[in-house]
Motif scaffolding. Structure first.
Motif, PDB file in Angstrom:
ATOM      1  N   CYS A 233      34.905  21.818 -10.424  1.00  0.00           N
ATOM      2  CA  CYS A 233      35.249  22.263  -9.078  1.00  0.00           C
ATOM      3  C   CYS A 233      35.978  23.604  -9.181  1.00  0.00           C
ATOM      4  CB  CYS A 233      36.139  21.216  -8.403  1.00  0.00           C
ATOM      5  SG  CYS A 233      36.913  21.845  -6.884  1.00  0.00           S
ATOM      6  N   CYS A 236      39.902  22.903  -7.797  1.00  0.00           N
ATOM      7  CA  CYS A 236      40.894  22.090  -8.512  1.00  0.00           C
ATOM      8  C   CYS A 236      40.507  21.813  -9.959  1.00  0.00           C
ATOM      9  CB  CYS A 236      41.136  20.775  -7.769  1.00  0.00           C
ATOM     10  SG  CYS A 236      39.807  19.563  -7.990  1.00  0.00           S
ATOM     11  N   SER A 238      38.338  19.937 -11.192  1.00  0.00           N
ATOM     12  CA  SER A 238      37.939  18.561 -11.498  1.00  0.00           C
ATOM     13  C   SER A 238      36.498  18.519 -11.997  1.00  0.00           C
ATOM     14  CB  SER A 238      38.079  17.702 -10.247  1.00  0.00           C
ATOM     15  OG  SER A 238      37.425  16.465 -10.443  1.00  0.00           O
ATOM     16  N   CYS A 292      33.438  18.243  -4.245  1.00  0.00           N
ATOM     17  CA  CYS A 292      34.406  17.722  -5.206  1.00  0.00           C
ATOM     18  C   CYS A 292      34.916  16.383  -4.696  1.00  0.00           C
ATOM     19  CB  CYS A 292      35.558  18.699  -5.394  1.00  0.00           C
ATOM     20  SG  CYS A 292      36.867  18.050  -6.465  1.00  0.00           S
ATOM     21  N   CYS A 295      39.150  16.826  -4.450  1.00  0.00           N
ATOM     22  CA  CYS A 295      39.858  17.621  -3.434  1.00  0.00           C
ATOM     23  C   CYS A 295      38.988  17.882  -2.206  1.00  0.00           C
ATOM     24  CB  CYS A 295      40.365  18.930  -4.038  1.00  0.00           C
ATOM     25  SG  CYS A 295      39.052  20.135  -4.322  1.00  0.00           S
ATOM     26  N   HIS A 297      36.559  19.726  -1.761  1.00  0.00           N
ATOM     27  CA  HIS A 297      36.102  21.097  -1.606  1.00  0.00           C
ATOM     28  C   HIS A 297      34.576  21.126  -1.623  1.00  0.00           C
ATOM     29  CE1 HIS A 297      36.153  25.383  -1.742  1.00  0.00           C
ATOM     30  NE2 HIS A 297      35.694  25.469  -2.972  1.00  0.00           N
TER      31      HIS A 297
HETATM   32 ZN   LIG Z   1      38.309  19.924  -6.415  1.00  0.00          ZN
END
Ligand SMILES: [Zn+2]
Ligand SMILES: [Zn+2]
Ligand SMILES: [Zn+2]
Length: 488
Positions: A233, A236, A238, A292, A295, A297
């Motif tokens: 991501c 963040c 991830s 994501c 988060c 996103h």
């Molecule tokens: Zn994220």
């Protein structure tokens, strides 16, 4: 297990003198028995081209080596022991095995599978003899030579005697860079992959020509290529991201995953609860289809992250180093260095060459002819000198090692005081150098050499016995037969 087949119809193979093998053969079997010995003995007695071979039990005497193997592993172990010794690195070597193990083709001169036919052996020995003949042309490497120069010259001589030979990288996941050069690994006795920097330095010295075959990504922290490239991501970082169709509801401007809208066959906005009917009218599908899970996103292109599986470092792909993986062949400079046993740019000969510029033998011979014609016609003095710097090379090796830059500078200065740029130089195999001292008689030439030795003594505190010969080019009585011979 070794089997032997006598050729039946094809015994009438023409016997060329070039293929005639001579010299001691060293035999080594994986299992303790004398089958190989009997086999080679029979071969020597029955094949006219192999009649000059002998069998030796003394390895340092060997001019050929035959390994009789049951397993590939034993061959590698034995090669490791043999090829890491500089005496045996160049010795032509044949492996007789269960099958024609392909991985050995780079590190041996021939691999034959059992049963071996008599004619195959005759042919192989023809090839091995050609290698041996080329090796016999070469003079022994000077004893004073350093280990790294020695390794360079041994590798070049391997190419020289086996021309044309290509040094190709072999895939090997255990190696740092993912590739190895097994032959060089055996020579240097290093772990897989550590020979790459050695090869890079030989290439940099222009002794090898290279061709790019791959590029590998290298961890900037530990130099390994075992890097895992992951999509993450961009917000963040991830790893927990996935792809799903994205829907944008025009009316309320809500943007969400398609699964949030789906209700049976219908699309219902989770924010304003209105039904979405017509794409392009009620809603559209933006290109940001990555989501994501952590988060929430929403994006179109994930970021890339590198995780080193060796040292666990995490870094951006732009930080990964890119290393070229190349295959090599010997260059013209390398070929010459192999022949002469001297690396260019190393030692006093290298400095001399760099300071003065040397002519090729044939060009020098042409100048010499013109100079002789000029001198005998106009009765002007000119001198040809032959001298050898290998004594100086050995005597000065230690000084050079201590501070090579200062040594180069000092030695170049002495060269500048001794010789003129109008003098002409060439070097012969074996380290001899020929110089034409134009407008100089033999007595002045001798003074120049004396001054060279004196200056070296003064500057480096080394007593030098310079060996040289001088020839008066203005005298018709001067015999240059030997010189012409060496310039051919
Ligand atoms: Zn994220
Ligand atoms: Zn809505
Ligand atoms: Zn690493």
């Amino acid at each position: 297990m070794l089997e032997y087949k006598i050729a039946t119809q094809d015994t009438a193979t023409p016997v060329s003198s070039a293929a005639r093998a001579k010299g001691p053969v060293f035999l080594l079997s994986e299992t303790e028995n004398d089958v190989l010995y009997l086999f080679v003995k029979k071969l020597i007695s029955e094949s006219p081209t192999l009649a000059n071979l002998t069998i030796t039990t003394i390895l340092p005497e060997a001019e050929f080596i035959i390994l009789n193997a049951n397993t590939e592993q034993w061959v590698w172990q034995t090669l490791h022991d043999l090829r890491s010794e500089s005496e045996h690195f160049l010795t032509p070597l044949l492996v007789i095995g269960e099958t024609e193990w392909e991985s050995l083709s780079d590190v041996t001169d021939a691999v034959l599978s059992s049963p071996v036919r008599q004619n195959d052996m005759v042919e192989i020995f023809g090839q091995l003899s050609q290698i041996q003949n080329r090796l016999r042309q070469l003079e022994a490497l000077p004893k004073s030579i350093g280990q790294s120069s020695k390794n360079r010259l041994l590798l070049l001589r391997y190419f020289f005697s086996r021309d044309p030979q290509l040094l190709s990288p072999q895939r090997n996941y255990r190696a740092k860079a993912g590739y190895t050069y097994p032959l060089v690994q055996l020579l240097l006795n290093t772990r897989a992959g550590e020979e790459i920097s050695f090869l890079a330095s030989v290439h940099e010295a222009q002794l090898l020509n290279a061709k790019l075959v791959d590029k590998v990504n290298i961890c900037p922290h530990c130099d390994h290529t075992q890097i895992n490239f992951r999509e993450i991501c961009p917000k963040c970082a991830s790893l927990n991201i996935n792809e799903e169709t994205t829907i944008h509801h025009f009316r309320c401007a809500y943007i969400g995953r398609e699964s949030e809208y789906k209700l049976g066959m219908k699309l219902i906005c989770p924010k304003c609860s209105k039904e979405l009917r017509h794409i392009g009218v009620d809603y559209d599908k933006p290109s940001e289809v990555m989501w994501c899970q952590d988060c929430n996103h929403n994006f179109s292109e994930p970021a890339l992250s590198c995780f080193c599986l060796v040292c666990a470092a995490v870094f951006g792909p732009e930080e990964a180093q890119i290393r070229p993986i190349q295959e090599f062949v010997i260059s013209e400079t390398g070929y010459r260095a192999a022949e002469e046993g001297v690396l260019p740019g190393s030692g006093v000969l290298g400095i001399l060459k760099k300071e003065l510029g040397f002519y090729k033998n044939e060009v020098f011979a042409e100048y010499l002819r013109l100079e002789i014609a000029r001198c005998t016609r106009y009765k002007t003095p000119s001198t040809l000198a032959r001298f050898n710097l290998s004594a100086a090379n050995e005597a000065l090796a230690e000084k050079q090692l201590k501070n090579s830059r200062k040594f180069k500078k000092d030695f170049a200065a002495i060269i500048g005081q001794t010789f003129r740029t109008s003098d002409m130089f060439t070097d012969l195999s074996g380290g001899d150098i020929l110089i034409i001292f134009t407008h100089t008689d033999t007595a002045s030439t001798q003074i120049a050499f004396k001054r060279l030795a004196e200056n070296i003594h003064k500057r480096f505190n080394v007593e030098l016995k310079l060996k040289y010969e001088v020839f008066d080019l203005s005298s018709t009585a001067t015999n240059l037969d030997n010189i012409w011979e060496t310039l051919k």
